[in-house]
Design an enzyme around this catalytic site. Structure first.
Site, PDB file in Angstrom:
ATOM      1  N   CYS A  14     -17.258  -9.711  13.465  1.00  0.00           N
ATOM      2  CA  CYS A  14     -17.355 -10.950  12.676  1.00  0.00           C
ATOM      3  C   CYS A  14     -18.673 -11.699  12.855  1.00  0.00           C
ATOM      4  O   CYS A  14     -19.450 -11.795  11.906  1.00  0.00           O
ATOM      5  CB  CYS A  14     -16.178 -11.866  12.999  1.00  0.00           C
ATOM      6  SG  CYS A  14     -14.611 -11.187  12.412  1.00  0.00           S
ATOM      7  N   LEU A  30     -20.713 -21.584  25.518  1.00  0.00           N
ATOM      8  CA  LEU A  30     -21.995 -21.881  26.162  1.00  0.00           C
ATOM      9  C   LEU A  30     -22.201 -20.938  27.342  1.00  0.00           C
ATOM     10  O   LEU A  30     -22.740 -21.344  28.373  1.00  0.00           O
ATOM     11  CB  LEU A  30     -22.040 -23.333  26.647  1.00  0.00           C
ATOM     12  CG  LEU A  30     -22.406 -24.409  25.619  1.00  0.00           C
ATOM     13  CD1 LEU A  30     -22.525 -25.769  26.276  1.00  0.00           C
ATOM     14  CD2 LEU A  30     -23.701 -24.075  24.871  1.00  0.00           C
ATOM     15  N   LYS A  89      -3.436   4.700   9.339  1.00  0.00           N
ATOM     16  CA  LYS A  89      -3.125   3.344   9.810  1.00  0.00           C
ATOM     17  C   LYS A  89      -1.728   2.936   9.339  1.00  0.00           C
ATOM     18  O   LYS A  89      -0.931   2.374  10.095  1.00  0.00           O
ATOM     19  CB  LYS A  89      -4.183   2.400   9.227  1.00  0.00           C
ATOM     20  CG  LYS A  89      -4.468   1.202  10.080  1.00  0.00           C
ATOM     21  CD  LYS A  89      -5.677   0.444   9.558  1.00  0.00           C
ATOM     22  CE  LYS A  89      -6.929   0.739  10.351  1.00  0.00           C
ATOM     23  NZ  LYS A  89      -8.063  -0.093   9.998  1.00  0.00           N
ATOM     24  N   THR A  99     -13.502 -12.838   5.150  1.00  0.00           N
ATOM     25  CA  THR A  99     -14.653 -13.743   5.196  1.00  0.00           C
ATOM     26  C   THR A  99     -15.673 -13.271   4.166  1.00  0.00           C
ATOM     27  O   THR A  99     -16.111 -12.119   4.220  1.00  0.00           O
ATOM     28  CB  THR A  99     -15.272 -13.729   6.613  1.00  0.00           C
ATOM     29  OG1 THR A  99     -14.231 -14.030   7.535  1.00  0.00           O
ATOM     30  CG2 THR A  99     -16.394 -14.749   6.730  1.00  0.00           C
ATOM     31  N   LYS A 139     -15.387 -20.896   6.795  1.00  0.00           N
ATOM     32  CA  LYS A 139     -15.317 -19.798   7.763  1.00  0.00           C
ATOM     33  C   LYS A 139     -16.717 -19.327   8.162  1.00  0.00           C
ATOM     34  O   LYS A 139     -17.027 -19.156   9.346  1.00  0.00           O
ATOM     35  CB  LYS A 139     -14.503 -18.648   7.161  1.00  0.00           C
ATOM     36  CG  LYS A 139     -14.483 -17.408   7.995  1.00  0.00           C
ATOM     37  CD  LYS A 139     -13.791 -17.602   9.333  1.00  0.00           C
ATOM     38  CE  LYS A 139     -13.917 -16.362  10.191  1.00  0.00           C
ATOM     39  NZ  LYS A 139     -13.289 -16.504  11.485  1.00  0.00           N
TER      40      LYS A 139
HETATM   41  P1  NAD Z   1     -10.803  -4.050   9.539  1.00  0.00           P
HETATM   42  O1  NAD Z   1     -11.909  -3.110   9.221  1.00  0.00           O
HETATM   43  O2  NAD Z   1     -10.098  -3.934  10.851  1.00  0.00           O
HETATM   44  O3  NAD Z   1      -9.684  -3.992   8.397  1.00  0.00           O
HETATM   45  C1  NAD Z   1      -9.968  -3.864   7.035  1.00  0.00           C
HETATM   46  C2  NAD Z   1      -8.894  -2.964   6.425  1.00  0.00           C
HETATM   47  O4  NAD Z   1      -9.043  -2.938   5.016  1.00  0.00           O
HETATM   48  C3  NAD Z   1      -8.988  -1.516   6.905  1.00  0.00           C
HETATM   49  O5  NAD Z   1      -7.761  -1.134   7.490  1.00  0.00           O
HETATM   50  C4  NAD Z   1      -9.287  -0.734   5.630  1.00  0.00           C
HETATM   51  O6  NAD Z   1      -8.722   0.561   5.636  1.00  0.00           O
HETATM   52  C5  NAD Z   1      -8.673  -1.638   4.581  1.00  0.00           C
HETATM   53  N1  NAD Z   1      -9.179  -1.413   3.212  1.00  0.00           N
HETATM   54  C6  NAD Z   1     -10.439  -1.214   2.792  1.00  0.00           C
HETATM   55  N2  NAD Z   1     -10.473  -1.052   1.459  1.00  0.00           N
HETATM   56  C7  NAD Z   1      -9.208  -1.156   1.025  1.00  0.00           C
HETATM   57  C8  NAD Z   1      -8.588  -1.105  -0.256  1.00  0.00           C
HETATM   58  N3  NAD Z   1      -9.306  -0.916  -1.373  1.00  0.00           N
HETATM   59  N4  NAD Z   1      -7.257  -1.256  -0.326  1.00  0.00           N
HETATM   60  C9  NAD Z   1      -6.521  -1.459   0.780  1.00  0.00           C
HETATM   61  N5  NAD Z   1      -7.049  -1.524   2.017  1.00  0.00           N
HETATM   62  C10 NAD Z   1      -8.371  -1.375   2.130  1.00  0.00           C
HETATM   63  O7  NAD Z   1     -11.437  -5.505   9.400  1.00  0.00           O
HETATM   64  P2  NAD Z   1     -10.860  -6.877   9.998  1.00  0.00           P
HETATM   65  O8  NAD Z   1     -11.463  -7.147  11.321  1.00  0.00           O
HETATM   66  O9  NAD Z   1      -9.394  -6.922   9.847  1.00  0.00           O
HETATM   67  O10 NAD Z   1     -11.531  -7.912   9.001  1.00  0.00           O
HETATM   68  C11 NAD Z   1     -11.086  -8.052   7.667  1.00  0.00           C
HETATM   69  C12 NAD Z   1     -11.695  -9.323   7.107  1.00  0.00           C
HETATM   70  O11 NAD Z   1     -11.206 -10.443   7.832  1.00  0.00           O
HETATM   71  C13 NAD Z   1     -13.219  -9.404   7.221  1.00  0.00           C
HETATM   72  O12 NAD Z   1     -13.725 -10.099   6.122  1.00  0.00           O
HETATM   73  C14 NAD Z   1     -13.415 -10.209   8.489  1.00  0.00           C
HETATM   74  O13 NAD Z   1     -14.656 -10.851   8.506  1.00  0.00           O
HETATM   75  C15 NAD Z   1     -12.269 -11.191   8.365  1.00  0.00           C
HETATM   76  N6  NAD Z   1     -11.807 -11.762   9.634  1.00  0.00           N
HETATM   77  C16 NAD Z   1     -11.591 -10.941  10.701  1.00  0.00           C
HETATM   78  C17 NAD Z   1     -11.139 -11.492  11.891  1.00  0.00           C
HETATM   79  C18 NAD Z   1     -10.965 -10.623  13.121  1.00  0.00           C
HETATM   80  O14 NAD Z   1     -10.737 -11.181  14.202  1.00  0.00           O
HETATM   81  N7  NAD Z   1     -11.057  -9.313  13.027  1.00  0.00           N
HETATM   82  C19 NAD Z   1     -10.913 -12.880  11.998  1.00  0.00           C
HETATM   83  C20 NAD Z   1     -11.083 -13.666  10.867  1.00  0.00           C
HETATM   84  C21 NAD Z   1     -11.547 -13.099   9.684  1.00  0.00           C
END
Ligand code: NAD
Length: 456
Positions: free
Chosen positions: A266, A256, A37, A124, A210
């Site tokens: 999420c 809706l 990534k 979250t 959230k």
């Molecule tokens: P994701 O799985 O796409 O990204 C998470 C990233 O964290 C991955 O790239 C992973 O390799 C990295 N990671 C894991 N352990 C790690 C570590 N020890 N050090 C460094 N990097 C590490 O998930 P996401 O969709 O981006 O969601 C992340 C958080 O944000 C979640 O809590 C989610 O609920 C929240 N969130 C997501 C969105 C959304 O639209 N995707 C919106 C709001 C909130």
């Protein structure tokens, strides 16, 4: 002095946040444990589909204002503020959130700190996590290094991530000190100047904001899906019902849409995590409500799969089914807990010859559901189909010409799992179309002879 910022975890949320912070003029370093990534991001290419993100990455990686690394010590040594954006998926056992990535990256960061810093949680998380984060930082940081914690939940929508990050509809600053609030106000100076409302709260309220927002959105969808049950029995139209409800400004029309239900990385897991946390805290009314919201949502998938079986005469074995959509929503390649993919797999398990087409998500879908056949075009999916399932409302599906589609399929039968196809148009083109919670529109089923469809 301009703040130097790190973003730890550069998935859908973190990569978008990092690129937008660079767009706002900050010097940003993104950290992710996934080397592949990081390589993509350093090449200015988003490792997932998000409109507008490639452009920002490209621009700011090339100026050096934005860079990515797998080495958290670089971020620890150079940044004043660290945003935590790692994943918080559903735990393998039970409903609660798996916070292992949060604790791993917190400890790694703390151990490598060489300067005082503010750590801002964005993932979250269950309410109460921020407090523990503060103690973990204090426990693992070198003696003499001062750390503080804030929570700044993110409300972006995948598919609109860049826009939502640069133009949020509200900002929530969960803070324990005036300095943390000041830092957040500096970071979001532009949005605040644009008039975006700011809610300054304690840490717990910010974390809960959230989870509660996602639980409410999920509840709206499950409410209207529950209404399909009664609409079908009473021969009413749930879409007209939603339009009427939605005109009431106290209710609003968005979220809706009855159909195959919600999914993604999420809503489902956040709903379950909130339910689990509520149960731990003894908030039984929350747990009861959210369990039912989840159950209604899962029943919506079962209902679509059953409808598919019914419309093929009760036996799916050997029937060719065109599944339109694999992503959990349009404009995204995210297939996490995707209702479309779930239904496709259920039909495959019953012996159907399922052909899936999604404009963006085929690669991700193949990784989680390799047993399905993915085709390269809408035309290939439709060719010789005995049944068409519309499960992700990509614009090209919604706008498809039913006459053109009719010339490709073997039987003109479509299940509109998103209630977005115009029943009038499709019926006029000779289709039997069945929406969810909508009156039945039967046509004598028209058929034509088969030839082969291209497979990717
Ligand atoms: P994701 O799985 O796409 O990204 C998470 C990233 O964290 C991955 O790239 C992973 O390799 C990295 N990671 C894991 N352990 C790690 C570590 N020890 N050090 C460094 N990097 C590490 O998930 P996401 O969709 O981006 O969601 C992340 C958080 O944000 C979640 O809590 C989610 O609920 C929240 N969130 C997501 C969105 C959304 O639209 N995707 C919106 C709001 C909130």
């Amino acid at each position: 002095m301009t703040l130097k910022i790190s973003v730890i975890g550069t998935g859908y949320l973190g990569a978008t946040h990092a690129a937008c912070l660079a767009e706002l003029g900050f010097e940003v370093i993104g950290v992710d444990s996934d080397g592949g990534k990081v390589a993509h991001l350093n090449a200015g290419v988003a490792p997932f589909a998000e409109p507008g993100l490639d452009d920002l990455l490209n621009r700011h990686v090339s100026t050096g204002r934005l860079r990515f690394t797998t080495d958290v010590s670089e971020a620890a040594a150079s940044s004043d503020v660290h945003f935590l954006c790692v994943g918080t998926p559903q735990a393998g056992s039970g409903l609660s959130a798996d916070l292992s990535a949060v604790w791993t990256c917190t400890r790694e960061l703390a151990r490598h700190l060489t300067r005082d810093c503010l750590v801002i949680g964005k993932s979250t998380v269950p309410v109460g996590t921020a407090e523990r984060l503060g103690s973990e930082l204090a426990r693992f940081a070198p003696t003499g290094i001062r750390t503080s914690v804030a929570w700044n939940p993110e409300f972006l929508r995948e598919g609109h991530g860049v826009h939502d990050t640069l133009h949020p509809d509200r900002l929530v600053f969960g803070v324990a000190t005036p300095d943390a609030e000041l830092a957040l106000r500096t970071i979001y100076e532009q949005a605040i100047a644009d008039g975006v409302p700011v809610h300054v709260t304690d840490l717990a309220t910010a974390e809960l904001a959230k989870s509660a927002a996602n639980a409410f959105l999920a509840t709206k969808i499950s409410f209207i899906n529950a209404m399909t049950d009664i609409s079908e029995r009473a021969d009413a139209d749930v879409v007209a019902l939603a339009d009427i409800l939605g005109d009431d400004p106290r209710i609003g029309r968005r979220f809706l849409d009855a159909g195959v239900g919600f999914g993604g990385g999420c809503l489902p897991k956040d709903l379950r995590a909130l339910s689990a946390r509520a149960s731990e805290l003894g908030a039984r009314s929350v747990t009861g409500l959210l369990r039912e919201v989840d159950a209604i949502n899962l029943r919506a998938r079962t209902k679509v799969a059953e409808l598919a079986r019914e419309l093929t005469g009760g036996d799916l074995a050997g029937r060719r089914v065109a599944v339109l959509g694999a992503a959990f929503k349009p404009l995204s390649d995210d297939v996490r807990d995707s209702p479309a993919l779930d239904v496709a797999r259920r039909l495959h398990a019953q012996g159907a010859d399922v052909r899936v087409f999604d404009p963006e998500a085929a690669l991700n879908a193949r990784a989680v559901a390799p047993e399905l056949t993915y085709v390269a075009s809408l035309e290939s999916a439709l060719r010789d189909a005995d049944l068409v399932l519309h499960l992700t409302e990509w614009p090209q599906f919604v706008e498809m010409d039913p006459h053109w589609a009719a010339s490709l399929v073997r039987r003109r039968v479509v299940v509109d799992g998103r209630n977005r196809l115009d029943p009038e148009r499709w019926t006029m083109a000779g289709w039997t179309i069945q929406g969810i919670g909508r009156p039945k529109r039967q046509q004598p089923v028209a058929t034509r002879t088969a030839d082969a469809a291209a497979v990717i």
